[in-house]
Design a protein around this motif. Structure first.
Motif, PDB file in Angstrom:
ATOM      1  N   ASP A 121       2.230 -11.408 -10.023  1.00 11.95           N
ATOM      2  CA  ASP A 121       2.831 -10.210 -10.614  1.00 11.95           C
ATOM      3  C   ASP A 121       2.255  -8.946  -9.990  1.00 11.95           C
ATOM      4  OD1 ASP A 121       4.498 -11.578 -12.354  1.00 11.95           O
ATOM      5  OD2 ASP A 121       3.066 -11.532 -14.005  1.00 11.95           O
ATOM      6  N   PHE A 122       0.936  -8.938  -9.850  1.00 15.48           N
ATOM      7  CA  PHE A 122       0.275  -7.745  -9.334  1.00 15.48           C
ATOM      8  C   PHE A 122       0.656  -7.496  -7.882  1.00 15.48           C
ATOM      9  CE2 PHE A 122      -3.485  -5.288  -7.920  1.00 15.48           C
ATOM     10  CZ  PHE A 122      -3.368  -4.244  -8.822  1.00 15.48           C
ATOM     11  N   ALA A 123       0.805  -8.576  -7.120  1.00 11.13           N
ATOM     12  CA  ALA A 123       1.212  -8.439  -5.721  1.00 11.13           C
ATOM     13  C   ALA A 123       2.619  -7.845  -5.617  1.00 11.13           C
ATOM     14  CB  ALA A 123       1.157  -9.793  -5.030  1.00 11.13           C
ATOM     15  N   VAL A 124       3.517  -8.297  -6.489  1.00  9.91           N
ATOM     16  CA  VAL A 124       4.884  -7.749  -6.496  1.00  9.91           C
ATOM     17  C   VAL A 124       4.867  -6.281  -6.880  1.00  9.91           C
ATOM     18  CG1 VAL A 124       7.139  -7.872  -7.608  1.00  9.91           C
ATOM     19  CG2 VAL A 124       5.972  -9.971  -6.950  1.00  9.91           C
ATOM     20  N   LEU A 125       4.144  -5.943  -7.935  1.00 10.86           N
ATOM     21  CA  LEU A 125       4.074  -4.548  -8.373  1.00 10.86           C
ATOM     22  C   LEU A 125       3.479  -3.656  -7.292  1.00 10.86           C
ATOM     23  CD1 LEU A 125       2.816  -5.188 -12.003  1.00 10.86           C
ATOM     24  CD2 LEU A 125       4.977  -4.099 -11.404  1.00 10.86           C
ATOM     25  N   ASP A 126       2.450  -4.166  -6.617  1.00  6.22           N
ATOM     26  CA  ASP A 126       1.812  -3.395  -5.559  1.00  6.22           C
ATOM     27  C   ASP A 126       2.782  -3.152  -4.401  1.00  6.22           C
ATOM     28  OD1 ASP A 126      -0.449  -2.094  -4.500  1.00  6.22           O
ATOM     29  OD2 ASP A 126      -0.942  -3.836  -3.285  1.00  6.22           O
ATOM     30  N   SER A 127       3.542  -4.173  -4.043  1.00  8.89           N
ATOM     31  CA  SER A 127       4.476  -4.036  -2.922  1.00  8.89           C
ATOM     32  C   SER A 127       5.654  -3.127  -3.263  1.00  8.89           C
ATOM     33  CB  SER A 127       4.997  -5.410  -2.499  1.00  8.89           C
ATOM     34  OG  SER A 127       5.802  -5.985  -3.513  1.00  8.89           O
ATOM     35  N   LEU A 128       6.051  -3.104  -4.526  1.00  6.20           N
ATOM     36  CA  LEU A 128       7.186  -2.278  -4.948  1.00  6.20           C
ATOM     37  C   LEU A 128       6.797  -0.817  -5.169  1.00  6.20           C
ATOM     38  CD1 LEU A 128       8.855  -4.718  -7.504  1.00  6.20           C
ATOM     39  CD2 LEU A 128       9.691  -4.141  -5.218  1.00  6.20           C
ATOM     40  N   ARG A 129       5.499  -0.552  -5.267  1.00  2.00           N
ATOM     41  CA  ARG A 129       4.998   0.825  -5.471  1.00  2.00           C
ATOM     42  C   ARG A 129       5.553   1.437  -6.761  1.00  2.00           C
ATOM     43  NH1 ARG A 129       0.854   0.545  -1.950  1.00  2.00           N
ATOM     44  NH2 ARG A 129       1.536   0.050   0.169  1.00  2.00           N
ATOM     45  N   ILE A 130       5.628   0.662  -7.820  1.00  2.00           N
ATOM     46  CA  ILE A 130       6.132   1.215  -9.079  1.00  2.00           C
ATOM     47  C   ILE A 130       5.006   1.475 -10.077  1.00  2.00           C
ATOM     48  CG2 ILE A 130       8.448   0.283  -8.856  1.00  2.00           C
ATOM     49  CD1 ILE A 130       7.700  -1.942 -10.750  1.00  2.00           C
ATOM     50  N   LEU A 131       3.758   1.270  -9.666  1.00  4.02           N
ATOM     51  CA  LEU A 131       2.617   1.670 -10.481  1.00  4.02           C
ATOM     52  C   LEU A 131       2.033   2.958  -9.920  1.00  4.02           C
ATOM     53  CD1 LEU A 131       0.534  -1.588 -11.125  1.00  4.02           C
ATOM     54  CD2 LEU A 131       1.957  -0.344 -12.762  1.00  4.02           C
ATOM     55  N   GLU A 132       1.750   3.893 -10.810  1.00  5.03           N
ATOM     56  CA  GLU A 132       1.052   5.097 -10.378  1.00  5.03           C
ATOM     57  C   GLU A 132      -0.314   4.712  -9.815  1.00  5.03           C
ATOM     58  OE1 GLU A 132       2.227   8.022 -10.298  1.00  5.03           O
ATOM     59  OE2 GLU A 132       3.851   8.157 -11.778  1.00  5.03           O
ATOM     60  N   ARG A 133      -0.798   5.507  -8.872  1.00  2.00           N
ATOM     61  CA  ARG A 133      -2.111   5.219  -8.281  1.00  2.00           C
ATOM     62  C   ARG A 133      -3.201   5.202  -9.347  1.00  2.00           C
ATOM     63  NH1 ARG A 133      -4.500   5.707  -3.180  1.00  2.00           N
ATOM     64  NH2 ARG A 133      -2.562   6.475  -2.289  1.00  2.00           N
TER      65      ARG A 133
END
Length: 416
Positions: free
Chosen positions: A268-280
């Motif tokens: 999950d975290f890898a997908v979120l990281d690749s999609l850039r949908i989490l604020e830094r």
């Protein structure tokens, strides 16, 4: 297409409903929800009607939602969430349509989701409509009473765990969006919305029956405008959510809460990281990170994200373990190196980014094997779950200590 025309294998409901939601095929989605409700016993009819009406309202079709609810009433369905929705349309309460708890209990225990259906019915009978905290308190009361008496493990986060999340949110730099992976019955999402009314929560649930129950809890709480429940597996659903546009800008989440099997957090975290949908600077909170083997995820947040991470122990009612552990990661908006990973109040720090050591890969593999047996195959016994949870938690502590994340004996402070 009517609900009577829909007959699909249970395993396909998740993917069919996910596609209906994401492509805006709400009429087909409603039919699937009603079909699924019929498979959940007598109480499932009213639960599915509320969930379907909520989806129609979300898609801007109030007239059809009203008609669906009225038709359900005429068919003998009723619950207090339906009552609250119909009041908004100017309809009166019909108490003679409610079944007795004794009859409901007999019907509920014929369903494979009897725990969640029993929880839903208890909350619908006892919570104050329009009050999300009352709904959560009723869920706590049921879990501490009925489930504990029957030695059933409560998958709901509960007051202590949601308290850790809300405390973390109070100290974080928050935007307007929070993502939850693992809705279950909606407890944590409701707690967040009750305490932070300016936050909108998007929550993902792979089990469509859990999603139906959660939508009833949300409807009963009267906060449907602050919550989006999406059905589907995160690895398929997250890329779709990333494409959704809000207020003309690409969606960004300022907080993430993960509450499912820990060995899946890494993906999950890898997908979120690749999609850039989490604020830094996003706050990341992950539940049950030790006994479900979230070893690779813990390495990820310690080394791949500019954040500081702590593991927080919380008391739980479980035959396997006395306390569970949440990981709380606080991000930084700067490009400074990672501050590392603290367990308890230790100040150990790591600044190197490198592949995980073999001990973490091995724990991940062991956790995945048991997940497939316990969650997917449903072939593990309760005794096997107890043995696995205790062993995995101790092995995780030992592995983290070995690579410098904890004291050599793996000691953690007792939960308050």
């Amino acid at each position: 297409m009517s609900a009577a025309e829909v007959t699909v294998p249970a395993t396909l409901y998740t993917y069919l409903i996910m596609d209906m939601e994401q492509f805006g095929l709400v009429d087909h989605e409603v039919a699937l929800l009603q079909s699924l409700g019929k498979q959940c016993g007598e109480s499932g009819h009213s639960l599915a009607a509320v969930a379907a009406a909520g989806r129609l309202l979300a898609e801007g079709r109030p007239a059809q939602a009203r008609t669906l609810l009225c038709d359900a009433v005429e068919a003998g369905c009723w619950n207090s969430a339906m009552q609250l929705m119909l009041k908004a349309f100017g309809h009166d309460y019909h108490p003679h349509l409610s079944m007795t708890p004794h009859v409901r209990s007999q019907l509920l225990e014929t369903s494979p989701h009897w725990k969640e259906l029993a929880l839903a019915q208890y909350v619908l009978d006892h919570a104050c409509p329009g009050n999300p905290l009352s709904v959560c308190d009723a869920m706590d009361h049921f879990a501490d009473g009925r489930w504990e008496t029957l030695h059933q493990w409560s998958k709901s986060a509960g007051n202590l765990k949601s308290g850790v999340l809300c405390s973390s949110l109070r100290g974080a730099v928050l935007g307007s969006e929070l993502l939850e992976i693992g809705t279950y019955c909606g407890y944590t999402a409701l707690r967040v919305v009750a305490e932070f009314p300016s936050i909108r929560v998007s929550t993902i649930e792979v089990d469509p029956v859990y999603a139906i129950v959660a939508r009833n809890m949300i409807a009963l709480s009267g906060v449907a405008n602050s919550l989006d429940v999406w059905t589907g597996h995160s690895k398929y659903l997250l890329p779709r959510l990333a494409k959704r546009q809000m207020r003309g800008q690409k969606l960004k989440y300022s907080a993430l809460y993960m509450d499912r099997w820990g060995s899946e957090y890494h993906d999950d975290f890898a997908v979120l990281d690749s999609l850039r949908i989490l604020e830094r600077s996003a706050l990341i909170v992950a539940d049950q990170v030790l006994w479900t083997g979230a070893s690779l995820f813990l390495w990820d947040v310690a080394n791949r994200v500019n954040c500081s991470t702590r593991i927080v122990p919380v008391r739980v009612n479980d035959d396997a373990i006395q306390e569970d552990f949440l990981a709380v990661s606080v991000g930084s908006s700067s490009d400074e190196p990672c501050r590392g990973f603290d367990i308890d109040t230790a100040s150990r720090q790591m600044f190197v980014v490198k592949p995980p050591p073999s001990c973490l890969y091995n724990l991940h593999a062991d956790a995945e094997l048991f997940r497939k047996k316990w969650v997917e195959g449903r072939s593990a016994s309760a005794a096997e779950k107890v043995d696995f949870a205790r062993a995995m938690q101790q092995q995780m502590l030992a592995a983290l200590a070995e690579i410098g994340y904890a004291s050599p004996d793996g000691a953690l402070p007792s939960a308050p």
